[in-house]
Motif scaffolding. Sequence first.
Motif, PDB file in Angstrom:
ATOM      1  N   ASP A   1       1.130  -1.142   0.119  1.00  0.00           N
ATOM      2  CA  ASP A   1       0.199  -0.048   0.029  1.00  0.00           C
ATOM      3  C   ASP A   1       0.852   1.558   0.220  1.00  0.00           C
ATOM      4  O   ASP A   1       0.556   2.309  -1.057  1.00  0.00           O
ATOM      5  CB  ASP A   1      -0.670  -0.305   0.795  1.00  0.00           C
ATOM      6  CG  ASP A   1      -1.744  -1.223   1.120  1.00  0.00           C
ATOM      7  OD1 ASP A   1      -2.325  -1.777   0.242  1.00  0.00           O
ATOM      8  OD2 ASP A   1      -2.969  -1.427   1.953  1.00  0.00           O
ATOM      9  N   ILE A   2       2.402   1.185   0.863  1.00  0.00           N
ATOM     10  CA  ILE A   2       2.443   2.632   0.799  1.00  0.00           C
ATOM     11  C   ILE A   2       3.012   2.777  -0.557  1.00  0.00           C
ATOM     12  O   ILE A   2       3.541   3.454  -0.836  1.00  0.00           O
ATOM     13  CB  ILE A   2       4.114   2.499   2.402  1.00  0.00           C
ATOM     14  CG1 ILE A   2       4.321   3.827   2.773  1.00  0.00           C
ATOM     15  CG2 ILE A   2       4.511   1.852   1.310  1.00  0.00           C
ATOM     16  CD1 ILE A   2       4.579   4.497   3.827  1.00  0.00           C
ATOM     17  N   ILE A   3       4.015   1.452  -1.234  1.00  0.00           N
ATOM     18  CA  ILE A   3       5.045   1.435  -2.390  1.00  0.00           C
ATOM     19  C   ILE A   3       3.319   2.477  -3.181  1.00  0.00           C
ATOM     20  O   ILE A   3       4.360   2.778  -3.862  1.00  0.00           O
ATOM     21  CB  ILE A   3       4.871   0.288  -3.118  1.00  0.00           C
ATOM     22  CG1 ILE A   3       6.793  -0.041  -2.356  1.00  0.00           C
ATOM     23  CG2 ILE A   3       5.552  -0.054  -4.528  1.00  0.00           C
ATOM     24  CD1 ILE A   3       7.095  -1.248  -1.629  1.00  0.00           C
ATOM     25  N   ASN A   4       2.369   1.630  -3.459  1.00  0.00           N
ATOM     26  CA  ASN A   4       1.350   2.317  -4.455  1.00  0.00           C
ATOM     27  C   ASN A   4       1.088   3.742  -3.669  1.00  0.00           C
ATOM     28  O   ASN A   4       0.966   4.266  -5.076  1.00  0.00           O
ATOM     29  CB  ASN A   4      -0.184   1.662  -4.515  1.00  0.00           C
ATOM     30  CG  ASN A   4       0.161   0.194  -5.273  1.00  0.00           C
ATOM     31  OD1 ASN A   4       1.294   0.009  -5.580  1.00  0.00           O
ATOM     32  ND2 ASN A   4      -0.624  -0.344  -4.239  1.00  0.00           N
TER      33      ASN A   4
ATOM     34  N   TYR B   1      12.918  10.063   4.333  1.00  0.00           N
ATOM     35  CA  TYR B   1      13.891   9.133   4.714  1.00  0.00           C
ATOM     36  C   TYR B   1      12.865   7.597   5.299  1.00  0.00           C
ATOM     37  O   TYR B   1      11.361   8.391   4.464  1.00  0.00           O
ATOM     38  CB  TYR B   1      13.963   9.934   6.465  1.00  0.00           C
ATOM     39  CG  TYR B   1      14.963  10.739   6.439  1.00  0.00           C
ATOM     40  CD1 TYR B   1      15.407  11.460   6.300  1.00  0.00           C
ATOM     41  CD2 TYR B   1      14.511  12.046   6.281  1.00  0.00           C
ATOM     42  CE1 TYR B   1      17.055  12.104   5.971  1.00  0.00           C
ATOM     43  CE2 TYR B   1      14.429  13.520   5.751  1.00  0.00           C
ATOM     44  CZ  TYR B   1      16.129  13.487   5.645  1.00  0.00           C
ATOM     45  OH  TYR B   1      17.032  14.628   5.634  1.00  0.00           O
ATOM     46  N   GLY B   2      12.880   7.006   5.982  1.00  0.00           N
ATOM     47  CA  GLY B   2      12.456   6.096   6.527  1.00  0.00           C
ATOM     48  C   GLY B   2      13.300   4.366   6.882  1.00  0.00           C
ATOM     49  O   GLY B   2      14.496   4.208   6.502  1.00  0.00           O
ATOM     50  N   THR B   3      12.133   3.947   7.384  1.00  0.00           N
ATOM     51  CA  THR B   3      12.798   2.532   7.831  1.00  0.00           C
ATOM     52  C   THR B   3      13.072   1.603   6.974  1.00  0.00           C
ATOM     53  O   THR B   3      13.325   2.035   5.703  1.00  0.00           O
ATOM     54  CB  THR B   3      11.811   1.560   8.558  1.00  0.00           C
ATOM     55  OG1 THR B   3      10.326   1.418   7.868  1.00  0.00           O
ATOM     56  CG2 THR B   3      11.492   2.162  10.434  1.00  0.00           C
ATOM     57  N   GLY B   4      14.303   0.923   7.912  1.00  0.00           N
ATOM     58  CA  GLY B   4      15.048   0.016   6.456  1.00  0.00           C
ATOM     59  C   GLY B   4      14.383  -0.829   5.331  1.00  0.00           C
ATOM     60  O   GLY B   4      15.118  -0.420   3.999  1.00  0.00           O
TER      61      GLY B   4
ATOM     62  N   ARG C   1      14.078   0.718   1.064  1.00  0.00           N
ATOM     63  CA  ARG C   1      14.919  -0.091   0.653  1.00  0.00           C
ATOM     64  C   ARG C   1      13.734   0.268  -0.656  1.00  0.00           C
ATOM     65  O   ARG C   1      14.172   0.033  -1.713  1.00  0.00           O
ATOM     66  CB  ARG C   1      15.517  -0.678   0.651  1.00  0.00           C
ATOM     67  CG  ARG C   1      16.484  -2.559  -0.712  1.00  0.00           C
ATOM     68  CD  ARG C   1      17.579  -0.984  -0.660  1.00  0.00           C
ATOM     69  NE  ARG C   1      18.070  -1.024   0.812  1.00  0.00           N
ATOM     70  CZ  ARG C   1      18.836  -2.444   1.023  1.00  0.00           C
ATOM     71  NH1 ARG C   1      19.393  -3.942  -0.150  1.00  0.00           N
ATOM     72  NH2 ARG C   1      19.900  -2.425   2.042  1.00  0.00           N
ATOM     73  N   LEU C   2      12.830  -0.485  -0.428  1.00  0.00           N
ATOM     74  CA  LEU C   2      11.434  -0.749  -1.085  1.00  0.00           C
ATOM     75  C   LEU C   2      10.831  -0.023  -2.124  1.00  0.00           C
ATOM     76  O   LEU C   2      10.726  -0.067  -2.793  1.00  0.00           O
ATOM     77  CB  LEU C   2       9.773  -2.212  -0.661  1.00  0.00           C
ATOM     78  CG  LEU C   2      10.592  -2.836   0.021  1.00  0.00           C
ATOM     79  CD1 LEU C   2       9.341  -3.590   1.323  1.00  0.00           C
ATOM     80  CD2 LEU C   2      10.748  -4.294  -1.650  1.00  0.00           C
ATOM     81  N   ILE C   3      10.647   1.345  -1.480  1.00  0.00           N
ATOM     82  CA  ILE C   3       9.810   2.282  -1.874  1.00  0.00           C
ATOM     83  C   ILE C   3      11.350   3.243  -3.365  1.00  0.00           C
ATOM     84  O   ILE C   3      10.505   3.201  -4.102  1.00  0.00           O
ATOM     85  CB  ILE C   3       9.777   3.127  -1.457  1.00  0.00           C
ATOM     86  CG1 ILE C   3       8.817   3.300  -0.561  1.00  0.00           C
ATOM     87  CG2 ILE C   3       9.559   4.787  -1.722  1.00  0.00           C
ATOM     88  CD1 ILE C   3       8.357   3.989   1.486  1.00  0.00           C
TER      89      ILE C   3
ATOM     90  N   LYS D   1      16.134   8.113   2.384  1.00  0.00           N
ATOM     91  CA  LYS D   1      17.360   7.104   2.816  1.00  0.00           C
ATOM     92  C   LYS D   1      16.667   6.864   4.531  1.00  0.00           C
ATOM     93  O   LYS D   1      15.980   6.910   4.312  1.00  0.00           O
ATOM     94  CB  LYS D   1      18.233   8.819   3.687  1.00  0.00           C
ATOM     95  CG  LYS D   1      19.320   8.877   4.707  1.00  0.00           C
ATOM     96  CD  LYS D   1      19.118   9.155   5.238  1.00  0.00           C
ATOM     97  CE  LYS D   1      20.367   9.707   7.225  1.00  0.00           C
ATOM     98  NZ  LYS D   1      21.016   8.152   6.947  1.00  0.00           N
ATOM     99  N   GLY D   2      17.409   5.003   4.239  1.00  0.00           N
ATOM    100  CA  GLY D   2      17.055   4.443   4.707  1.00  0.00           C
ATOM    101  C   GLY D   2      17.971   3.659   6.109  1.00  0.00           C
ATOM    102  O   GLY D   2      19.043   4.419   6.091  1.00  0.00           O
TER     103      GLY D   2
END
Length: 158
Positions: free
Chosen positions: A28-31, A46-49, A53-55, A64-65
């Motif tokens: 869902d967040i990728i979409n 920024y994001g959790t690891g 990476r997936l985004i 930045k992870g």
Amino acid sequence: MNNIDKVTLTIPKEKNIALIAHDGKKPDIINWCEEHKDILAKHKLYGTGTTARLITEKTGLTVKGYNSGPLGGDQQIGARIVEGKIDFVIFFTDPLTAAPHDPDVKALLRIVQVYDVPMAINKSSADFIITSSLMDTEYDHDVINFKENISQRVKEMS
Ligand SMILES: O=C(CO)COP(=O)(O)O
């Protein structure tokens, strides 16, 4: 702690946005990032690891992870909020799955409240927040004056 001094901080026009999703919400967040790519590209991400990476892999956005959530990523993002380096959070939470690092997630939610950081916890709130006219402007808000708060506490306790 009732009479706490406030200090005015500014969320800049170019925002520092944390993107986080529990496993069941990663598609869902990728979409969502793909859908709002043009807006997101104007800000620092920024994001959790794993989410970061997936985004990046699926949308091409630079994110930045930090560490993975269960390994302290939520706490790192909380610390960046305290330091004033992250000022906006999109967190697609999964209410139907237990997570071992739930205390870390709760700690992040608390810090978001303490520092009056805008946060969306599901797709509809993320849609509203990302399309707000405030996304394109600076935003002043009042938060606890942390320096004054320490001075007051030291005075009270000496
Ligand atoms: O668990 C998370 C948030 O609490 C997300 O972490 P990941 O992005 O590393 O999967």
